[in-house]
Design a protein around this motif. Structure first.
Motif, mmCIF file in Angstrom:
data_model
loop_
_atom_site.group_PDB
_atom_site.id
_atom_site.type_symbol
_atom_site.label_atom_id
_atom_site.label_comp_id
_atom_site.label_asym_id
_atom_site.label_seq_id
_atom_site.Cartn_x
_atom_site.Cartn_y
_atom_site.Cartn_z
ATOM 1 N N GLN A 63 5.448 17.696 -0.665
ATOM 2 C CA GLN A 63 6.409 17.828 0.514
ATOM 3 C C GLN A 63 5.758 17.431 1.863
ATOM 4 O O GLN A 63 6.566 16.852 2.575
ATOM 5 N N GLU A 64 4.655 17.685 2.100
ATOM 6 C CA GLU A 64 4.111 17.594 3.343
ATOM 7 C C GLU A 64 4.107 15.986 3.512
ATOM 8 O O GLU A 64 4.259 15.484 4.662
ATOM 9 N N LEU A 65 3.469 15.423 2.350
ATOM 10 C CA LEU A 65 3.178 13.952 2.403
ATOM 11 C C LEU A 65 4.611 13.167 2.635
ATOM 12 O O LEU A 65 4.688 12.239 3.398
ATOM 13 N N GLN A 66 5.935 13.816 2.024
ATOM 14 C CA GLN A 66 7.023 13.087 2.104
ATOM 15 C C GLN A 66 7.736 13.092 3.580
ATOM 16 O O GLN A 66 8.273 12.445 4.066
ATOM 17 N N LYS A 111 -6.500 3.559 -2.493
ATOM 18 C CA LYS A 111 -5.670 3.086 -1.736
ATOM 19 C C LYS A 111 -6.191 3.087 -0.229
ATOM 20 O O LYS A 111 -5.727 2.041 0.767
ATOM 21 N N ALA A 112 -7.111 4.035 0.258
ATOM 22 C CA ALA A 112 -7.796 3.770 1.517
ATOM 23 C C ALA A 112 -8.950 2.540 1.438
ATOM 24 O O ALA A 112 -8.692 1.898 2.518
ATOM 25 N N GLY A 147 0.840 -1.077 0.118
ATOM 26 C CA GLY A 147 0.051 0.050 -0.125
ATOM 27 C C GLY A 147 0.820 1.318 0.057
ATOM 28 O O GLY A 147 2.060 1.280 -0.455
ATOM 29 N N SER A 148 0.098 2.220 0.298
ATOM 30 C CA SER A 148 0.884 3.689 0.384
ATOM 31 C C SER A 148 0.425 4.494 1.449
ATOM 32 O O SER A 148 -0.604 4.423 2.092
ATOM 33 N N GLN A 149 1.311 5.456 1.877
ATOM 34 C CA GLN A 149 0.905 6.419 2.839
ATOM 35 C C GLN A 149 -0.300 7.191 2.408
ATOM 36 O O GLN A 149 -1.024 7.831 3.227
ATOM 37 N N ALA A 150 -0.661 7.444 1.032
ATOM 38 C CA ALA A 150 -1.652 8.292 0.724
ATOM 39 C C ALA A 150 -2.926 7.532 1.057
ATOM 40 O O ALA A 150 -3.931 8.481 0.778
ATOM 41 N N ALA A 151 -3.023 6.408 1.552
ATOM 42 C CA ALA A 151 -4.519 6.011 2.190
ATOM 43 C C ALA A 151 -4.698 6.753 3.368
ATOM 44 O O ALA A 151 -5.854 6.737 3.648
ATOM 45 N N ILE A 157 -7.532 12.373 -5.813
ATOM 46 C CA ILE A 157 -8.898 11.671 -5.506
ATOM 47 C C ILE A 157 -8.919 10.315 -5.629
ATOM 48 O O ILE A 157 -9.450 9.427 -4.956
ATOM 49 N N ALA A 158 -8.468 9.732 -6.874
ATOM 50 C CA ALA A 158 -8.455 8.708 -7.399
ATOM 51 C C ALA A 158 -7.511 7.661 -6.537
ATOM 52 O O ALA A 158 -7.706 6.530 -6.210
ATOM 53 N N TYR A 159 -6.135 8.040 -6.505
ATOM 54 C CA TYR A 159 -5.398 7.226 -6.007
ATOM 55 C C TYR A 159 -5.397 7.327 -4.292
ATOM 56 O O TYR A 159 -5.532 5.987 -3.928
ATOM 57 N N SER A 160 -5.473 8.270 -3.564
ATOM 58 C CA SER A 160 -5.853 8.094 -2.193
ATOM 59 C C SER A 160 -7.075 7.610 -1.739
ATOM 60 O O SER A 160 -7.087 6.566 -0.667
#
Length: 230
Positions: A225-228, A144-145, A126-130, A138-141
């Protein structure tokens, strides 16, 4: 058996390739379900479009016919489509749902009897984007959620069938290394982690593991940058 049958989706490059390579180097048999073949001789590839249920079933049926078992299933393949919430195309939205959510469900349903028989491991890449949505994600997060929620439900539904479930929450990964991204996680790092988790005692279920870059770099992309830096 020491040698395991490991099925990895999307192993032709990036994280999936790193996962497959790690298991191969340990002496396991790596079966890759790839839409685009990469031709590596250590990887047994099954050409498959994961958005096509018949192709998914055909690939797993071929594996069952040849090997009769699956010890580890790695749901890794995914796509990223970025656009503002009011501009995301129907095609990008539907393709994201099919690839990132529906296809993993098809694979789990098809492979559950085999994983149960082998007291196997089901890995969600998975990804932290979840958990940390970002602008134009919108599509990715969203998908992934849903993928993360699927892993938590799989834990509850499958643990008494002898299947361990683990979700890997990944930060920035250098899938296609570029200049000044030495700080990012490498696919080989993810492979090393997955291999280590597979060696844990069957008594243990590592339900959720988060992997972040030790020292994130800055980014010019809004919110990235915030996500990283989470």
């Amino acid at each position: 058996m020491d040698q395991k049958i490991v099925v990895v989706t999307g192993a032709n490059r990036g994280i999936g390739y790193g996962l497959g390579a790690a298991f191969n180097e340990e002496g396991h048999t790596v079966l890759a379900i790839n839409r685009t073949l990469c031709g590596e001789n250590w990887m047994e590839e099954y050409e498959c479009d994961l958005t096509n249920k018949d192709q998914v079933n055909d690939a797993i049926n071929s594996i069952i016919e040849k090997y009769g078992r699956i010890d580890i299933l790695v749901n890794n393949a995914g796509i990223r489509r970025y656009a503002p919430i009011d501009e995301i195309s129907e095609r990008d939205w539907n393709d994201s749902l099919l690839t990132n959510v529906t296809a993993p469900l098809w694979l789990i349903q098809k492979c559950t009897p085999l994983l149960s028989a082998s007291n196997g491991l089901l890995l969600f890449v998975g990804s932290q984007a979840a958990e940390y949505p970002f602008v134009e994600g919108i599509a990715y997060s969203t998908t992934k959620a849903a993928f993360l929620a699927m892993s938590r439900i799989a834990i509850q539904d499958l643990r008494y069938r002898g299947i361990r479930v683990c979700y890997l929450s990944l930060g920035a990964v250098a899938n296609r290394p570029k200049e000044n991204d030495e700080w990012k996680i490498r696919p080989s790092d993810v492979g090393e982690l997955a291999l280590s988790l597979s060696k844990l005692s069957p008594r243990v279920m590592p339900t959720y593991v988060e992997l972040r870059p030790a020292a994130p770099n800055t980014s010019a992309i809004p919110k990235m940058q915030e996500l990283q830096n989470i």
